[in-house]
Design an enzyme around this catalytic site. Sequence first.
Site, PDB file in Angstrom:
ATOM      1  CE1 TYR A  52      -3.681  -2.496   5.743  1.00 21.78           C
ATOM      2  CE2 TYR A  52      -3.358  -0.022   5.278  1.00 21.78           C
ATOM      3  CZ  TYR A  52      -3.509  -1.277   4.886  1.00 21.78           C
ATOM      4  OH  TYR A  52      -3.596  -1.660   3.509  1.00 21.78           O
ATOM      5  CB  THR A  58      -0.917   0.029   1.236  1.00 21.90           C
ATOM      6  OG1 THR A  58      -1.386   1.409   1.386  1.00 21.90           O
ATOM      7  CG2 THR A  58      -0.176  -0.425   2.717  1.00 21.90           C
ATOM      8  CD  GLU A 103      -3.376   3.531   4.207  1.00 22.91           C
ATOM      9  OE1 GLU A 103      -3.347   3.296   5.358  1.00 22.91           O
ATOM     10  OE2 GLU A 103      -4.307   3.332   3.472  1.00 22.91           O
TER      11      GLU A 103
END
Length: 360
Positions: free
Chosen positions: A162, A136, A138
Site C-alpha cells: 500500500y 499518506t 506511510e
Amino acid sequence: MRTYLVTGGAGFIGSNYIHYMFRKYGDSIRIINVDALTYAGNLENLKDVESQDNYTFIRADIRDREAIERIFAENDIDRVVHFAAESHVDRSIRNPEIFVETNVLGTLVMLNAAKKAWELPDGTYKEDKRFLYVSTDEVYGSLEEGDTYFYETTPFAPHSPYSASKASGDMLTKAYWDTYRFPINITSCSNNYGPYQFPEKLIPLIINNALQGKKLPVYGDGKNVRDWLYVDDHAKAIDMVQEKGRLGERYNIGGHNEKQNIEIINIILETLQDMLSEDDPRKALVSKDLITYVEDRKGHDRRYAIAPDKIKEEIGWYPETMFKEGIRLTIQWFFEHEDWMKNVTNGDYQKYYEEMYQTK
Ligand code: NAD
Ligand code: TYD
C-alpha cells in the site's frame, strides 16, 4: 462558479470532504464526484447532497483514460482533489496488484488528463488550476526508538505494498511539477477517524465488534503507535492547502495525537461504556475481555507521527479536534447510523473478515 473534481468521493475521507466543502461554500461551488464504487465506495455516504444541482456523481474508474479525459473535456474543472485509491494495508499484503493499478497507474491517468485539459500552447497552464494528491505519512516508513517525527523532508521508505504504491503516485505527482511545472500540491496525512469509515480499519472495526460482543483483534503487542486525526480537520486542511499552499509543495497533516493501538481500544471501550444507557442491551456486551491478541501484521510499521509545523506556519492550519471529543462524535455517529453499518458489513465484507482473521 468554481468546479471541483473529487476522485474517490464515495469513500471515507472523500465523502467527509464533500460534506465539509458544501457546508463551507454552499452553492458557490460545484463538485463532480468520480468514483468506481469499489467495496469501499458507498453512495449512501452522500445521500443528503445527491439532489443538489451543484453536485454530480459520475461512476468511472480512474484507470479508464477515455472516461477520465471525457469528464475533463465536458467540464471546466478548476480543482482536482485526488483521493481515489485502494487504501487498506492488510488488503495490500494479500493482493498488491490492484494497489499498483489504482494508486500508481490511476494517478498517472488523472495527472495526464488534467495536464491535457489545462495546458496552453506555450506550455503554461490556464489560470488558477490546481491538482492535489492525497498522500499518506506511510510513505515515510516507520519511526523507531529515538526518532522524532516525520517532516516534509524525511526520505521516503515505504514498507507495505500500500505505502509503496502511494509513494509512487506521490512521486509521479511531484515529478509533474518538477518536469512540467504542472500546478500540484501533495498532502501527507496521518491516520484519520470519524463518520463513514469502513469497518476494516481499526477504530470503526473496534466500535462495531465491541457493540456486538465480538473479539477485538490486536495485532502483535498492541504497542504500535498511530497519530490520529479527526477527518473534518483533514478536510479543512486540504481546502486550506488548495487555497493558500505554495504550488509544487508538500504539506504534512497530523493530529498531534499519538497513541498506542491498545490505548485506542481501551479509550473506545471506556467511551462506549460511558455513552450507552443502563437499559441498552449492548452495554453488557462491551468488555475488555473481548481484547484478543492475534498474529502480527507482516512488516508492521511501529510508529507514525507527524509534526505539522510547516502547514501551521505557512497556512495557519492546526488540528482542532481533541481525540476525546472526536471519538465521542464518531461513536455518536455510529450509534445513529446502525443501518449504514449493517449495509456495509454485507456478504462481501463478511467473507473478507472471515478470511482475514482466520489466519490471525
Ligand atoms: P476509502 O478506501 O474509504 O475510499 C476510497 C474510494 O476510492 C472509494 O470510494 C472507492 O470506491 C474509490 N476507488 C477505489 N479505486 C478506484 C478507482 N480505480 N477508480 C475510481 N474510484 C476508486 O479510502 P479513504 O480512507 O477515504 O482514503 C482516501 C485517500 O486518503 C486515499 O488516497 C488514502 O491513501 C489517503 N489516506 C487515507 C488515510 C486514512 O486514515 N484513511 C490516511 C492517509 C491517507
Ligand atoms: P489501520 O486502521 O489498518 O491503519 P494503518 O495500517 O493504515 O495505520 O490500522 C491501525 C493500526 O491498528 C495498525 O497498527 C494496525 C492495527 N490493527 C489492529 O491491531 N487490529 C486490527 O484489526 C486492525 C484492522 C488494525
